[in-house]
Write a protein that holds these residues in place. Structure first.
Motif, PDB file in Angstrom:
ATOM      1  N   LEU A  55      -3.278  -3.891   1.303  1.00 12.91           N
ATOM      2  CA  LEU A  55      -2.123  -3.041   1.499  1.00 12.91           C
ATOM      3  C   LEU A  55      -1.909  -1.996   0.296  1.00 12.91           C
ATOM      4  CD1 LEU A  55       0.379  -5.843   2.913  1.00 12.91           C
ATOM      5  CD2 LEU A  55      -0.529  -3.745   4.106  1.00 12.91           C
ATOM      6  N   ARG A 111      -4.234  -0.690  -1.467  1.00 11.95           N
ATOM      7  CA  ARG A 111      -5.098   0.491  -1.145  1.00 11.95           C
ATOM      8  C   ARG A 111      -4.764   1.377  -0.299  1.00 11.95           C
ATOM      9  NH1 ARG A 111      -8.955  -3.475  -1.585  1.00 11.95           N
ATOM     10  NH2 ARG A 111      -9.053  -3.816   0.642  1.00 11.95           N
ATOM     11  N   GLN A 112      -4.067   0.998   0.836  1.00  9.76           N
ATOM     12  CA  GLN A 112      -3.440   1.619   2.164  1.00  9.76           C
ATOM     13  C   GLN A 112      -2.354   2.654   1.461  1.00  9.76           C
ATOM     14  OE1 GLN A 112      -1.901  -0.503   5.317  1.00  9.76           O
ATOM     15  NE2 GLN A 112      -1.834   1.396   6.492  1.00  9.76           N
ATOM     16  N   LEU A 136      -1.936   6.617   1.210  1.00  8.11           N
ATOM     17  CA  LEU A 136      -0.801   7.193   1.891  1.00  8.11           C
ATOM     18  C   LEU A 136      -0.205   8.022   0.702  1.00  8.11           C
ATOM     19  CD1 LEU A 136       0.582   4.475   4.147  1.00  8.11           C
ATOM     20  CD2 LEU A 136      -0.447   6.554   4.668  1.00  8.11           C
TER      21      LEU A 136
END
Length: 70
Positions: free
Chosen positions: A42, A44-45, A49
């Motif tokens: 999460l 890294r996400q 984003l």
């Protein structure tokens, strides 16, 4: 003899508790490991984003700028 049996029973009870505690600790360890993997994914996400958002913001024309045909 009764003292010997009592001591043996106590040791056996402690060994049983230790076994259950070992199982509980292993289960908790697996849960924490899985949660850390999910947190890392999460994180890294979110970073990806955020980077995409920054790129999108730099590619957008300012709102108050007049279009070129004026």
């Amino acid at each position: 003899m009764a003292d010997q049996q009592s001591l043996t029973d106590r040791i056996e009870a402690l060994e049983i508790r230790l076994t259950y505690q070992d199982e509980a600790i292993e289960t908790l360890n697996q849960t924490v490991t899985a949660q850390w993997k999910q947190i890392d994914a999460l994180t890294r996400q979110i970073a990806a984003l955020s980077e995409r958002l920054e790129q999108a913001e730099t590619n957008v024309a300012p709102i108050n700028e007049r279009p070129p045909h004026y």
